[in-house]
Design a protein around this motif. Structure first.
Motif, short mmCIF file in Angstrom:
data_model
loop_
_atom_site.label_atom_id
_atom_site.label_comp_id
_atom_site.label_asym_id
_atom_site.label_seq_id
_atom_site.Cartn_x
_atom_site.Cartn_y
_atom_site.Cartn_z
N GLN A 1 0.78 -1.23 0.00
CA GLN A 1 0.27 -0.03 -0.05
C GLN A 1 0.94 1.17 0.02
O GLN A 1 0.59 2.09 -0.72
CB GLN A 1 -0.84 -0.03 1.30
CG GLN A 1 -2.07 -1.01 1.29
CD GLN A 1 -3.08 -0.81 0.07
OE1 GLN A 1 -3.62 0.39 0.06
NE2 GLN A 1 -3.25 -1.74 -0.81
N LYS A 2 1.85 1.16 0.77
CA LYS A 2 3.04 2.31 0.64
C LYS A 2 3.36 2.76 -0.52
O LYS A 2 3.50 3.89 -1.00
CB LYS A 2 3.95 2.16 1.58
CG LYS A 2 5.23 3.43 1.68
CD LYS A 2 6.18 2.76 2.82
CE LYS A 2 7.30 3.78 2.85
NZ LYS A 2 8.42 3.44 3.75
N MET A 3 3.93 1.80 -1.37
CA MET A 3 4.38 1.82 -2.83
C MET A 3 3.25 2.14 -3.75
O MET A 3 3.61 3.17 -4.50
CB MET A 3 5.03 0.41 -2.93
CG MET A 3 6.40 0.35 -2.40
SD MET A 3 7.36 -1.19 -2.91
CE MET A 3 6.45 -2.49 -2.04
N LEU A 4 2.34 1.73 -3.37
CA LEU A 4 1.15 2.03 -4.26
C LEU A 4 0.71 3.62 -4.32
O LEU A 4 0.45 4.25 -5.26
CB LEU A 4 0.03 1.18 -4.15
CG LEU A 4 -1.49 1.47 -4.84
CD1 LEU A 4 -0.97 1.35 -6.47
CD2 LEU A 4 -2.57 0.62 -4.46
N ARG A 5 0.71 4.00 -3.12
CA ARG A 5 0.20 5.35 -2.96
C ARG A 5 1.36 6.12 -3.40
O ARG A 5 1.02 7.46 -3.74
CB ARG A 5 -0.12 5.63 -1.25
CG ARG A 5 -1.20 4.73 -0.72
CD ARG A 5 -1.65 5.28 0.71
NE ARG A 5 -2.90 4.34 1.06
CZ ARG A 5 -4.14 4.41 0.90
NH1 ARG A 5 -4.36 5.91 0.22
NH2 ARG A 5 -5.21 3.84 1.38
N LYS A 6 2.39 6.02 -3.21
CA LYS A 6 3.76 7.02 -3.80
C LYS A 6 3.27 7.06 -5.54
O LYS A 6 3.53 7.97 -5.88
CB LYS A 6 5.00 6.30 -3.47
CG LYS A 6 6.10 7.17 -3.92
CD LYS A 6 7.24 6.91 -3.54
CE LYS A 6 8.41 7.91 -4.02
NZ LYS A 6 9.95 7.34 -3.45
N MET A 7 2.99 5.77 -6.10
CA MET A 7 2.81 6.20 -7.50
C MET A 7 1.49 6.61 -7.57
O MET A 7 1.61 7.56 -8.72
CB MET A 7 2.53 4.57 -8.06
CG MET A 7 3.76 3.60 -7.94
SD MET A 7 3.47 2.06 -8.39
CE MET A 7 3.14 2.39 -10.25
N MET A 8 0.54 6.62 -6.90
CA MET A 8 -0.81 7.10 -7.19
C MET A 8 -0.80 8.79 -6.80
O MET A 8 -1.38 9.36 -7.62
CB MET A 8 -1.89 6.55 -6.45
CG MET A 8 -2.03 4.94 -6.73
SD MET A 8 -2.88 4.89 -8.43
CE MET A 8 -4.40 5.10 -8.25
N ASN A 9 0.09 9.02 -5.99
CA ASN A 9 0.30 10.61 -5.74
C ASN A 9 1.02 10.98 -6.86
O ASN A 9 0.70 12.29 -7.30
CB ASN A 9 1.07 10.41 -4.54
CG ASN A 9 0.24 10.15 -3.29
OD1 ASN A 9 -1.02 10.19 -3.06
ND2 ASN A 9 0.89 10.01 -2.26
N PHE A 10 1.89 10.55 -7.45
CA PHE A 10 2.30 10.81 -8.85
C PHE A 10 1.22 11.04 -10.00
O PHE A 10 1.43 12.05 -10.67
CB PHE A 10 3.72 10.06 -9.46
CG PHE A 10 3.98 10.18 -10.72
CD1 PHE A 10 4.80 11.20 -11.08
CD2 PHE A 10 3.64 9.18 -11.73
CE1 PHE A 10 5.35 11.41 -12.46
CE2 PHE A 10 4.08 9.41 -13.02
CZ PHE A 10 4.86 10.54 -13.25
N PHE A 11 0.37 10.08 -10.05
CA PHE A 11 -0.34 9.92 -11.05
C PHE A 11 -1.61 11.11 -11.00
O PHE A 11 -2.13 11.54 -11.93
CB PHE A 11 -0.90 8.62 -11.38
CG PHE A 11 -0.06 7.62 -11.95
CD1 PHE A 11 0.60 7.80 -13.11
CD2 PHE A 11 0.11 6.46 -11.39
CE1 PHE A 11 1.56 6.88 -13.69
CE2 PHE A 11 1.01 5.29 -12.05
CZ PHE A 11 1.56 5.47 -12.98
N MET A 12 -1.75 11.36 -9.66
CA MET A 12 -2.59 12.55 -9.43
C MET A 12 -2.24 13.74 -9.83
O MET A 12 -3.05 14.73 -10.23
CB MET A 12 -2.79 12.45 -8.02
CG MET A 12 -3.82 11.82 -7.43
SD MET A 12 -5.78 11.86 -7.93
CE MET A 12 -6.04 13.34 -6.99
N LYS A 13 -0.98 13.86 -9.95
CA LYS A 13 -0.49 15.33 -10.54
C LYS A 13 -0.41 15.03 -11.96
O LYS A 13 -0.05 16.54 -12.68
CB LYS A 13 1.08 15.37 -10.00
CG LYS A 13 1.16 15.54 -8.50
CD LYS A 13 2.61 15.47 -8.23
CE LYS A 13 2.46 15.35 -6.36
NZ LYS A 13 3.98 15.51 -5.94
#
Length: 371
Positions: free
Chosen positions: A286-298
């Protein structure tokens, strides 16, 4: 006073019924969409061949191509569709029979590629690919839970296949899965990892099913390697392939070593990672996924490929990248943090599946059916 109270009660009841009505319509609409996508998938890509069936991944003058990856996805999709109420058991068994008919010599691993020629004959490639075998094993375990009449046969074959994955596709030095049975000890490819082979939820299922502690070790080791890669760039993206050394060093491979000039980029293998990680509830995933998803949100637009530093490779878009992000946004969005991504990437379902792009269609179907 009583009239006011009665009006209030009727008003509240009206709102409750209205909300329930919208909820039921939404659920039905979603269920219909899922059923339609599964039907399209079966129509476009599942091809009957005698008493078996294969997933058509490409077609050319030489013949139709089937891959173990596609066969694994086909079996997995049939399971997910059955969980949604589809009558997919017959399709599953035909796909299963094709796998049985195309195992590599002396093993339970599936031939990674077959060419089905115009006369119906099939040419098998001799080696395996780990991702296909992982999905096949997972689908067999889940089939045993869904369909008791063949549960013992499914479980027996799943055990055999899992044993051979560990026998032929496991690097005992790095505690990681190799990319296939051709990446043997003594070669540099023994340390090669396909990031999309990191399937934490599946590893948990394999351990619970087999009670073989090696699957716990594999999950822990491969997630640790993946996290080392995640830390190397602010975007948290993963390359298609990476080196995982016995020393603990982890780095992206160079271009054109395996499949394309994008081997070391976030491309058509690594694009599966939002889906893979979202399937698991463990904190590391979940930690790694959220880091990726935070990037995609931008990102205003999700492109088909990125450098690990977050720069997109070109202006091309693809459902293969968008569908896994849609699924991940839906799966982890408990406080609506990723609602924009969830709504934005719904467009991959609007026009249905492509009838010519197997990979886009497979990942879109998986994202649609996934819970």
């Amino acid at each position: 006073m009583k009239k006011k109270t009665l009006k209030y009660i009727w008003f509240v009841l009206f709102l409750v019924l209205l909300t329930a009505g919208f909820y039921i319509i939404r659920i039905k609409s979603t269920d219909d969409m899922r059923q339609n996508i599964y039907k399209q998938w079966s129509k476009y890509y599942v091809v009957t061949h005698g008493k078996s069936a294969y997933v058509k991944t490409a077609a050319s003058k030489k013949g139709t191509t089937a891959l173990s990856e596609g066969q694994g996805y086909g079996l997995y999709i049939a399971i997910e569709a059955a969980k949604r109420g589809a009558d997919s058991k017959s399709e599953f068994n035909k796909l299963y029979q094709y796998y049985l008919d195309h195992r590599t010599a002396g093993t339970q691993l599936m031939s990674w590629k077959q060419i089905i020629k115009a006369d119906g004959s099939i040419e098998d490639m001799p080696n395996s690919a780990t991702d296909g075998d992982l999905y096949i094993a997972y689908a067999l375990i889940k089939a045993a839970e869904l369909w008791p009449d063949k549960a013992e046969a499914y479980k027996k074959q799943a055990r055999l296949l899992l044993n051979d994955i560990l026998a032929y596709n496991y690097n005992s030095e790095t505690k990681s899965l190799t990319v296939g049975n051709w990446a043997t000890e003594g070669t540099d490819y023994y340390d090669l990892v396909r990031t999309s082979d990191v399937l934490p939820e599946q590893f948990d299922v394999f351990y619970n099913f087999s009670k073989n502690n090696t699957w716990k070790v594999i999950k822990s080791s491969m997630l640790d390697s993946l996290e080392k890669m995640s830390r190397q760039h602010k975007a948290g993206l993963f390359p298609d392939f990476m080196w995982v050394r016995k020393s603990g060093q982890v780095k992206a491979i160079k271009a054109n070593l395996i499949a394309s000039k994008y081997d070391g980029d976030y491309y058509y293998n690594a694009c599966r990672m939002p889906y893979n990680l979202a399937r698991s509830k463990d904190k590391q995933s979940q930690k790694m996924l959220r880091k990726m998803m935070n990037f995609f949100m931008k990102q205003k637009t999700i492109y088909a490929g990125y450098k690990l530093n977050g720069k997109h490779l070109d202006a091309h878009q693809s459902a293969s990248f968008e569908a896994p992000i849609f699924y991940a946004a839906k799966k982890i969005d408990h406080n609506h943090k990723y609602e924009r991504l969830h709504q934005q990437e719904k467009k991959v379902f609007v026009n249905g599946l492509s009838s010519t792009n197997y990979y886009d269609s497979a990942l879109t179907t998986m994202a649609a059916l996934g819970d």
